[in-house]
Design an enzyme around this catalytic site. Structure first.
Site, PDB file in Angstrom:
ATOM      1  N   GLY A 173       1.088  -1.340  -0.207  1.00 31.48           N
ATOM      2  CA  GLY A 173       0.198   0.045   0.064  1.00 31.48           C
ATOM      3  C   GLY A 173       0.794   1.228  -0.002  1.00 31.48           C
ATOM      4  CB  SER A 174      -0.026   4.704   1.039  1.00 32.41           C
ATOM      5  OG  SER A 174      -1.032   4.859   0.034  1.00 32.41           O
TER       6      SER A 174
END
Length: 486
Positions: free
Chosen positions: A218-219
């Site tokens: 993810g981020s």
């Protein structure tokens, strides 16, 4: 008559040669294999009849030991808080011998059969005393390991904590876990039954998720993309980059959006600092495409992507404790590169790898080799080996590390104040990776503290939740940091 005698003599001679060769093969070439064969009950009793060395935490707490018992095996392997430390210790069983963790990687040392223990074996023969195995002292902090296990609770996930300046692993937790004591029983039928039950469990409790399970980052992967941008010399923290409320993946009709409007920027642009702070998908996907596949893959490789890490240092005498290599996808299509740049698509990594990312930023861009064994001691307490910190790579410059630290501090001060710790500067990055169409996520938080003089770097992942990384993983990281810095 003489001809028959010669033929008989030749046949007998050939038989002696065959006998000698087979005996030599058994005694030399196949000795270790035969001794390790679980069907060899003689070797099994001999193994269990000797006191196996202990496995210890960094504060001296005994995690695994062998106690004298009144049965034919003479010693019983015992594990303190077995499920908490199972990813570290592994287990020792009469059905499968040393398996997983330090039990497997340091088996010859623990059993006293390592070449480095020849003097101890020689002394035992001279004095008529028992040969005792070496003890393995790990870097694991009991307070951090116990707290991380408690905080994960019944959730599926992992916590890895590292000392940034040395690479020493302070905590390595995987849930759900298992109790090695049920496999250490001297009842072979019960041991086999317990193993079958654990191995067939759909929750896979014997899997060490910290080092052998992939998750989309993810981020949190935006830290690596930001590092690549800063290292290129074309970007600074205040450089404005394209953002916007949506971005159509190149060659597709798929639109990426941001979780909050703050990630959109102003008039379609946002500074690199704010792009990380507000976790702008539209900004980082475009930035990744602009930097290109080779640049991002090279930067990821410097962090450890594509490489399997051996955690035992130089002490492995059996099956090394080895992490699965994380993977940044080798793709030539810009749509997939855009997705990989925000930690989605085929971009996957282990919790250990993500802890290493945080640790590299914390350590001025210098990534240290992760280790879990501090030292090995013989039964007379003399030190046989001691692990020294070793550099894995210079992932990026100290200037880039300083800028990334400031950017990760802004993640907390601008977007995630709930991760703050009183009187301590925290640098962090959250991440929420979609893993299905039903709203399921892998929730991440990575970070280090104190930001100006880091003592601990942490990666937390909670699997298959419907909340965000800051909500599911953030509080776990925060409490571990608080405990470590008390």
């Amino acid at each position: 008559m003489n001809k028959n005698l010669r033929q008989l003599f030749t046949a007998v001679l050939v038989l002696f040669v065959v006998l000698g060769f087979s005996t030599t093969l058994l005694m030399t070439v196949r000795t270790n294999a035969l001794n390790a064969d679980p069907r060899n009950t003689r070797a099994l009793y001999q193994e269990y009849g000797l006191p196996r060395g202990s496995i210890l935490a960094s504060d001296g707490t005994v995690l695994a030991e062998s106690d004298a018992v009144n049965d034919s095996f003479q010693y019983q392997r015992k594990y303190s808080n077995g499920a908490v430390y199972a990813p570290v210790t592994g287990y020792y069983s009469i059905t499968s011998r040393a398996d997983r963790g330090i039990e497997a990687s340091s088996n010859e040392l623990l059993s006293g059969q390592s070449d480095s223990l020849w003097w101890e074996r020689f002394k035992s023969q001279l004095t008529g005393t028992q040969n005792r195995g070496a003890s393995i002292e790990t870097s694991i902090s009991t307070k951090l390991q116990t707290l991380a296990y408690k905080l994960l609770g019944t959730q599926s996930g992992s916590v890895v904590a590292i000392e940034p300046s040395t690479g020493r692993i302070l905590a390595m937790v995987s849930t759900p876990s298992y109790d090695p004591n049920v496999l250490a029983t001297h009842n072979s039928q019960n041991a086999a039954k317990e193993y079958t039950s654990l191995a067939s469990n759909t929750d896979n409790p014997m899997l060490n998720r910290a080092i052998n399970q992939y998750y989309p980052p993810g981020s949190t992967f935006k830290v690596i993309v930001a590092a690549a941008a800063l290292e290129s010399g074309k970007y600074d923290t205040t450089t404005e980059i394209p953002a916007g409320s949506s971005y159509t993946l190149p060659g597709t009709s798929t639109n990426l959006t941001n979780a909050t409007s703050t990630g959109n920027g102003t008039d379609g642009k946002i500074t690199l600092d704010d792009a990380l702070a507000y976790s702008s998908n539209t900004a980082f996907s475009q930035l990744g495409v602009s930097l290109g596949q080779n640049t991002l893959a090279s930067q990821a490789e410097k962090f450890g992507f594509g490489s399997s890490m051996i955690l035992d240092g130089s002490t492995a005498t059996g099956l090394p404790m080895k992490s699965t290599a994380s993977n940044f996808p080798d793709t030539t299509t810009k749509d997939k590169l855009a997705l990989a740049s925000i930690g989605q698509g085929d971009n996957v990594e282990t919790p250990l790898q993500n802890a290493m990312v945080a640790a590299a930023v914390a350590n001025g861009g210098k990534l240290m080799k992760p280790t879990i064994v501090d030292r090995v001691r013989a039964s007379d307490l003399s030190v046989l080996s001691k692990t020294s910190p070793q550099e894995y790579s210079q992932a990026f410059s100290s200037d880039t590390a300083s800028k990334l630290t400031s950017m990760m501090e802004d993640v907390v001060t601008k977007d995630a104040p709930e991760l703050a710790i009183s009187n301590v500067k925290v640098a962090a990055k959250t991440g929420t990776a979609q893993i299905g169409s039903g709203g399921s996520n892998d929730a991440w938080t990575i970070g280090f503290a104190p930001a100006e003089n880091p003592k601990i770097a942490v990666a937390v992942v909670v699997h298959n939740v419907t909340t965000y990384g800051v909500d599911a993983a953030g509080p776990i990281m925060q409490q571990i940091m608080k405990e470590a810095l008390q």
